[in-house]
Every structure is written in C-alpha cells, then in structure tokens.
Design a protein around this motif. Structure first.
Motif, PDB file in Angstrom:
ATOM      1  N   ALA A   1      16.104   1.252  -1.310  1.00 25.87           N
ATOM      2  CA  ALA A   1      16.647  -0.094  -1.811  1.00 25.87           C
ATOM      3  C   ALA A   1      17.936  -0.694  -1.314  1.00 25.87           C
ATOM      4  N   VAL A   2      17.906  -1.824  -0.617  1.00 28.58           N
ATOM      5  CA  VAL A   2      18.988  -2.274   0.042  1.00 28.58           C
ATOM      6  C   VAL A   2      19.490  -3.585  -0.882  1.00 28.58           C
ATOM      7  N   GLU A   3      20.743  -3.734  -1.396  1.00 25.05           N
ATOM      8  CA  GLU A   3      21.212  -4.732  -2.320  1.00 25.05           C
ATOM      9  C   GLU A   3      22.886  -4.791  -2.014  1.00 25.05           C
TER      10      GLU A   3
ATOM     11  N   ALA B   1       6.546   0.620   5.645  1.00 22.92           N
ATOM     12  CA  ALA B   1       6.236  -0.713   5.142  1.00 22.92           C
ATOM     13  C   ALA B   1       7.646  -1.287   4.475  1.00 22.92           C
ATOM     14  N   VAL B   2       7.658  -2.474   4.696  1.00 26.06           N
ATOM     15  CA  VAL B   2       8.794  -3.326   4.210  1.00 26.06           C
ATOM     16  C   VAL B   2       8.537  -4.546   3.190  1.00 26.06           C
ATOM     17  N   PHE B   3       9.422  -4.552   2.118  1.00 26.47           N
ATOM     18  CA  PHE B   3       9.043  -5.565   1.269  1.00 26.47           C
ATOM     19  C   PHE B   3      10.552  -6.379   1.424  1.00 26.47           C
ATOM     20  N   VAL B   4      10.480  -7.641   1.793  1.00 25.93           N
ATOM     21  CA  VAL B   4      11.705  -8.606   1.669  1.00 25.93           C
ATOM     22  C   VAL B   4      11.575  -9.598   0.541  1.00 25.93           C
ATOM     23  N   GLY B   5      12.607  -9.438  -0.368  1.00 29.94           N
ATOM     24  CA  GLY B   5      12.628 -10.447  -1.623  1.00 29.94           C
ATOM     25  C   GLY B   5      13.803 -11.432  -1.328  1.00 29.94           C
ATOM     26  N   GLY B   6      13.496 -12.686  -1.704  1.00 32.71           N
ATOM     27  CA  GLY B   6      14.425 -13.724  -1.770  1.00 32.71           C
ATOM     28  C   GLY B   6      14.504 -14.678  -0.236  1.00 32.71           C
ATOM     29  N   GLY B   7      15.151 -15.439  -0.030  1.00 33.64           N
ATOM     30  CA  GLY B   7      15.184 -16.234   1.052  1.00 33.64           C
ATOM     31  C   GLY B   7      16.476 -16.923   1.618  1.00 33.64           C
TER      32      GLY B   7
ATOM     33  N   GLY C   1       0.858  -1.361   0.153  1.00 35.07           N
ATOM     34  CA  GLY C   1       0.089   0.068   0.108  1.00 35.07           C
ATOM     35  C   GLY C   1       0.848   1.171  -0.020  1.00 35.07           C
ATOM     36  N   PRO C   2       1.773   1.438  -0.781  1.00 36.74           N
ATOM     37  CA  PRO C   2       2.849   2.730  -0.789  1.00 36.74           C
ATOM     38  C   PRO C   2       1.957   3.621  -1.176  1.00 36.74           C
ATOM     39  N   ARG C   3       2.070   4.920  -0.434  1.00 37.07           N
ATOM     40  CA  ARG C   3       1.544   6.007  -0.859  1.00 37.07           C
ATOM     41  C   ARG C   3       2.366   7.317  -0.376  1.00 37.07           C
ATOM     42  N   LEU C   4       1.836   8.509  -0.746  1.00 41.77           N
ATOM     43  CA  LEU C   4       2.459   9.746  -0.603  1.00 41.77           C
ATOM     44  C   LEU C   4       2.561   9.951   0.996  1.00 41.77           C
ATOM     45  N   GLY C   5       3.674  10.423   1.510  1.00 46.01           N
ATOM     46  CA  GLY C   5       4.242  10.530   3.067  1.00 46.01           C
ATOM     47  C   GLY C   5       4.582   9.299   3.621  1.00 46.01           C
ATOM     48  N   GLU C   6       4.713   8.208   2.856  1.00 43.02           N
ATOM     49  CA  GLU C   6       5.271   7.023   3.431  1.00 43.02           C
ATOM     50  C   GLU C   6       6.797   6.492   3.056  1.00 43.02           C
ATOM     51  N   LEU C   7       7.387   5.909   3.801  1.00 39.92           N
ATOM     52  CA  LEU C   7       8.770   5.378   3.411  1.00 39.92           C
ATOM     53  C   LEU C   7       8.617   3.797   3.384  1.00 39.92           C
ATOM     54  N   VAL C   8       9.055   3.133   2.341  1.00 42.68           N
ATOM     55  CA  VAL C   8       9.203   1.958   2.080  1.00 42.68           C
ATOM     56  C   VAL C   8      10.574   1.177   2.007  1.00 42.68           C
ATOM     57  N   TRP C   9      11.037   0.143   2.505  1.00 45.48           N
ATOM     58  CA  TRP C   9      12.154  -0.558   2.373  1.00 45.48           C
ATOM     59  C   TRP C   9      12.084  -1.657   1.455  1.00 45.48           C
TER      60      TRP C   9
END
Length: 427
Positions: free
Chosen positions: A285-287, A328-334, A255-263
């Motif tokens: 974006a952390v890589e 909000a945080v998105f974690v990809g991979g495992g 639910g990303p929207r204006l005023g928020e921070l997403v990892w």
C-alpha cells in the motif's frame, strides 16, 4: 516395475541394498547413487529429467520385466518425481515407498506442527509465487532450487518495507552436515548456502503454533465474510475510501490470489490492499499522507493481515521505483501525476492494472497510458443506489457518487500451468 524409494538425506533405507542389487537400472541424484553404492554400469545420475525417462522407456520396451529403481529425497509423491513417472508410465507401473518429507523433518526439528503452513516449491518453477507467498503468509515452507534459495528469499523479503519475518534454513537434513540456522532475511541474503536446503519463513507477529486447530492444511482459502466489505469495516478519513460496490468490481478485475503481489497506489485507508491480502496475495500500500499510513496499518491489523501488507510512505510514482514488480496494480484517485503513475504501473504489472476515477476529465489520460503500454483496455461507469430508511418505516434509494473504473489487461500466450503450492491436505 519401477520402484521409487524415498530416503532421508543421503542415508539409504534398510531395504535399499536388496533393491539396488536386484535392479537393472538405478536412477537418482549423484549423492544418492554414491551413498547407496550403486555400480557405475547400472547407475544413471539425474540431470534433465526427460532423457532419464527416455532411458527407462527404452529399457522397458526392450525388456518389460526389467526392474528400475528410482532413488529420491523424502516423499517422492510430494512435489517429487512420482508425478512425472506416473504421467509417462502410468500409476500401475509404480511401486512407491515414501520416506519422510523434508518439510516434515524441518518442522519436526523445530518441534511445531505444520498443518497451518503453506508449502511451496520453487524447484523447476517460476520462483515468483514462492517469493510472494513468503511475503503474504505467516507460515511458509519452501522447497528451494538454485536461484530461488535462502539468499533470494531473504532479498525478496528485504525489498518489502515493514514486513517482519524470520527464516529458518535447514540444510542437509538427515545427512552428516545437517544444520538449522535461524536468521533475518537480510542475513540470509548476505550468505552463500549449500544447494540442498529447505527454508521456513515465519512471520514475527504469528505464533509458531496456531491458536485454532485446523481441519484443512495449508492456506485457509477465501476469508469469512466474503469480500467487498462495507465501508464500516475500515477506519477512514471523511469517507475517503473506495466504496464497496466499486471495490467489488476492482477486486474482480485485479483477481488477487495466493502467490501474487498487488500494489495499491494512493491507498488512502488501504481497503483494497487489505482485501487483496485477505484473498491470499501479498500487497504493498503506497500512501503519501502520514496519517493515512498509520490508518492502513491499523486496518491491516484489524483484519488479521498485517503480516501481508507492506506500507510505503511516499509519493507516486517516485515511491514505486524500488518495489518488486507486481502482478496487478490498483490506482485510486486522480491527481496531477495520474498519467505518470498509470504509465509506470502498466509498464511493470505482469497481468493487470485497475484505475478508479471520480473525475471524467481524467479518464482519457488514464486510458491513453494503459493503451500506450500495450494493454487491452476496458471500462465502466458505476453508480450504486443503496436502500436507505425514511421516517414512517419506508425506504428510499440513496445515490452514491458515480465512479469510472478502467482496467488494462496484458495479452499473454496461453500455456500449461505448473502447480507449485500445496493448499489442501498434504502428505
């Protein structure tokens, strides 16, 4: 009748003397009352707003014909006192005479238009949306407040690696000590500032005058072309990116929207970070792979959101330690550190964490980490079958790899929301 008089700085408008003389009660900030020469027996200096409104209500209950004058800064209908007065006494009871908005004044001093600026107020509100909008948008004006002024904005921008901003701090606009100071976020964070100021936050990569004429002021809203863009919209290595169908579900849960921070942790191509930025959020974006870092930057630039995507080259969870807390945080991979990464993300996310996994064996540990943080956990296994051509002008179904999507939501008590962003046509 309640007259609301906007003024520039502390300079009373020409009509103020007659209004002050005729008023039974004059309300305003101490600097406005003093500048207008309001006698002490008819002056009420604003502190907390509720007691002042109660005083007005008591006066009007005693004498319905009493005349109340409210002295305000700039345009009192633009993030100002008109909202509270209209809610309490009704719009019909108000005679609003606006001055020039301090935002309009600040941009006028620079000689640039501001219909493409996002205007946000941090006054009496949670400052995080203002800070995140400065991180995400190329042209922002902030109505500041103690604890959310130039120093705090500068510190918030400095904490995001790779974001290039310049700040213009306008102090005492229209007053005897008016000044405009242009400086870096780090310089702003290191200084003390007068209480009365407006901050303009401008991306170094964006021209102060937009190349296209706008028809709607502020944030442009959802991007053209929608979201969950096809894989071909991103540079990637060996198809290592979140597939469009999975990304669609992930974005719905983030639910990303204006005023928020997403990892976006384990960002790969940065497709999720880029899409979140296109929807108005600030993104980190952390890589861990150096070539991945460059690929993310290229993808962000290709989609016009390089100003909103900070890229961190590092290994999670260690690389997350100094980042601002996300919504909000998105974690990809495992990988082997999955449980630790998800646990840290779940501990710090204000709202939600989304995890995508290709390996069934990783699902239980990710779910346990989300539950241990007190999040409500749901999940789904996704497999898409895409239409693919065959010789002879026929079509088959081509299966994509199945992916598990888990999401954890932080339970929150429902409460009234306070708007602090101007996205539509402004005054």
């Amino acid at each position: 009748m309640i007259t609301v008089l906007g003024q520039i700085g502390t300079s009373p408008p020409d009509e103020s003397a007659a209004l002050v003389n005729a008023a039974d009660l004059v309300i305003g900030a101490r600097r406005h009352l003093d500048a207008a020469g309001v006698p002490a027996d008819r002056a009420l200096a604003l502190g907390p707003l509720a007691p002042a409104l109660d005083t007005v209500a008591a006066l009007l209950a005693k004498d319905p014909d009493a005349r109340v004058l409210v002295l305000a800064s700039g345009d009192p209908g633009f993030f100002g006192i008109v909202r509270s007065l209209a809610e309490r006494f009704g719009a019909d009871a108000l005679d609003v005479r606006p001055g020039v908005s301090s935002i309009a004044q600040a941009f006028a001093r620079l000689g640039v238009p501001w219909d493409d600026a996002v205007v946000v107020s941090a006054h009496g509100r949670d400052p995080r949306p203002a800070l995140n909008i400065c991180r995400a948008q190329p042209k922002v004006a902030v109505l500041t407040a103690p604890g959310a002024g130039p120093a705090e904005i500068g510190a918030a921008l400095t904490a995001m690696p790779g974001l290039h901003r310049r700040l213009v701090v306008a102090t005492d606009l229209g007053g005897p000590a008016e000044a405009l100071v242009e400086l870096t976020p780090a310089e702003a964070a290191a200084r003390d500032w007068p209480v009365v100021n407006v901050v303009l936050c401008l991306a170094d990569t964006a021209a102060p005058v937009a190349t296209a004429m706008r028809s709607v002021a502020g944030h442009p809203g959802p991007p053209e072309g929608g979201w969950a863009l096809p894989e071909s919209a991103f540079a990637h290595r060996d198809a290592m990116l979140t597939k469009a169908e999975v990304r669609a579900v992930a974005l719905a849960r983030l639910g990303p929207r204006l005023g928020e921070l997403v990892w976006d942790v384990g960002a790969g191509s940065g497709s999720v970070a880029v899409e979140c930025a296109r929807l108005g959020a600030a993104a980190v974006a952390v890589e861990r792979a150096a070539d991945g870092v460059e690929r993310i930057r290229a993808n962000a630039a290709a989609h016009g959101v390089a100003h909103a995507v900070a890229v961190v080259h590092g290994h999670a969870p260690e690389a997350l330690a100094d980042l601002p807390d996300p919504d909000a945080v998105f974690v990809g991979g495992g990988g082997a550190d999955l449980a630790d990464v998800v646990a840290l993300a779940a501990a710090r996310a204000r709202r939600t964490v989304v995890v995508t996994l290709a390996a069934l064996d990783r699902v239980p540990e990710a779910r346990r980490a989300l539950l241990a943080a007190g999040l409500t956990v749901e999940g789904v296994q996704l497999q898409a079958n895409r239409l693919a051509p065959l010789p002879g002008d026929v079509t088959r179904l081509a299966a994509t790899n199945p992916v598990f999507v888990l999401w954890g939501l932080r339970p929150v008590a429902a409460g009234p929301a306070t708007a602090n962003v101007s996205q539509g046509v402004s005054t």
